[in-house]
Design an enzyme around this catalytic site. Structure first.
Site, short mmCIF file in Angstrom:
data_model
loop_
_atom_site.label_atom_id
_atom_site.label_comp_id
_atom_site.label_asym_id
_atom_site.label_seq_id
_atom_site.Cartn_x
_atom_site.Cartn_y
_atom_site.Cartn_z
CB CYS A 4 -16.81 5.71 -14.08
SG CYS A 4 -16.90 7.52 -14.13
CB CYS A 7 -19.74 6.23 -16.51
SG CYS A 7 -18.33 6.84 -17.47
CG HIS A 46 -14.49 7.59 -18.39
ND1 HIS A 46 -15.01 7.66 -17.11
CD2 HIS A 46 -13.16 7.43 -18.25
CE1 HIS A 46 -14.02 7.54 -16.25
NE2 HIS A 46 -12.88 7.40 -16.91
CG ASN A 85 -9.67 19.27 -7.59
OD1 ASN A 85 -9.05 20.32 -7.55
ND2 ASN A 85 -10.73 19.03 -6.83
CG HIS A 96 -16.45 11.00 -15.83
ND1 HIS A 96 -17.20 9.98 -16.44
CD2 HIS A 96 -16.75 12.13 -16.50
CE1 HIS A 96 -17.90 10.51 -17.44
NE2 HIS A 96 -17.66 11.82 -17.50
CG HIS A 98 -15.48 16.35 -11.79
ND1 HIS A 98 -14.70 15.22 -11.81
CD2 HIS A 98 -15.25 16.95 -10.60
CE1 HIS A 98 -14.03 15.13 -10.67
NE2 HIS A 98 -14.34 16.18 -9.92
CG HIS A 100 -15.57 21.00 -8.38
ND1 HIS A 100 -16.23 20.34 -7.37
CD2 HIS A 100 -14.52 20.20 -8.73
CE1 HIS A 100 -15.60 19.20 -7.12
NE2 HIS A 100 -14.56 19.09 -7.93
P1 AMP Z 1 -13.14 15.82 -7.01
O1 AMP Z 1 -12.76 15.60 -5.57
O2 AMP Z 1 -12.60 17.07 -7.60
O3 AMP Z 1 -12.86 14.59 -7.85
O4 AMP Z 1 -14.70 16.04 -7.00
C1 AMP Z 1 -15.63 15.00 -6.98
C2 AMP Z 1 -16.94 15.59 -6.55
O5 AMP Z 1 -17.96 14.69 -6.88
C3 AMP Z 1 -17.03 15.84 -5.04
O6 AMP Z 1 -17.30 17.22 -4.81
C4 AMP Z 1 -18.19 14.95 -4.60
O7 AMP Z 1 -18.98 15.51 -3.58
C5 AMP Z 1 -18.96 14.79 -5.90
N1 AMP Z 1 -19.77 13.58 -5.99
C6 AMP Z 1 -19.37 12.31 -5.77
N2 AMP Z 1 -20.38 11.46 -5.97
C7 AMP Z 1 -21.45 12.21 -6.36
C8 AMP Z 1 -22.80 11.92 -6.71
N3 AMP Z 1 -23.29 10.68 -6.73
N4 AMP Z 1 -23.62 12.96 -7.04
C9 AMP Z 1 -23.14 14.23 -7.03
N5 AMP Z 1 -21.89 14.56 -6.72
C10 AMP Z 1 -21.04 13.58 -6.37
#
Ligand code: AMP
Length: 111
Positions: A4, A7, A46, A85, A96, A98, A100
């Site tokens: 993940c 994580c 997680h 999402n 995981h 999150h 936005h």
């Molecule tokens: P979602 O598509 O809603 O699952 O959003 C996942 C978000 O995580 C996307 O906006 C990616 O750009 C962001 N993301 C993925 N990997 C990383 C990372 N290593 N550091 C910061 N953001 C990330």
């Protein structure tokens, strides 16, 4: 959780641009920003997505929204959008939980 990416960010195994951290929550800037200000607020534990929120972990979600409000205040974000999402069809790519945080300009009608 193994494999993940968030994580791994929590564990310090992948670098991130952190803006807030406490014992249960981490906030860091999105690697592919979709707005002038775009950061993510995540629980350190997680949790797969919003469909996995229960009475056992819902206090943590309330805490996350306190942090979102605090960061909006500190960063002087008068208008902002919070999006999560949940599931592939909704556009979730990192499984995981999150939130936005999108701000810094006039946002479109949808996230
Ligand atoms: P979602 O598509 O809603 O699952 O959003 C996942 C978000 O995580 C996307 O906006 C990616 O750009 C962001 N993301 C993925 N990997 C990383 C990372 N290593 N550091 C910061 N953001 C990330």
């Amino acid at each position: 959780m193994a494999n993940c990416v968030f994580c791994k960010i929590v564990a310090g195994e992948i670098p991130s641009k952190k803006i807030y951290e406490d014992e249960s929550v981490l906030a860091f800037y999105d690697i592919e920003p979709q707005a002038p200000v775009h950061f993510l607020v995540i629980p350190k534990d997680h949790i797969e997505n919003a469909g996995c929120v229960t009475s056992q972990n819902s206090k943590l979600i309330a805490h996350i929204f306190e942090i979102i409000s605090k960061l909006a205040d500190e960063l002087k974000l008068k208008s902002f959008r919070v999006v999560t999402n949940s599931g592939t069809d909704a556009g979730q790519t990192v499984f995981h939980l999150h939130f936005h945080m999108l701000a810094g300009g006039v946002l479109g009608a949808m996230a």
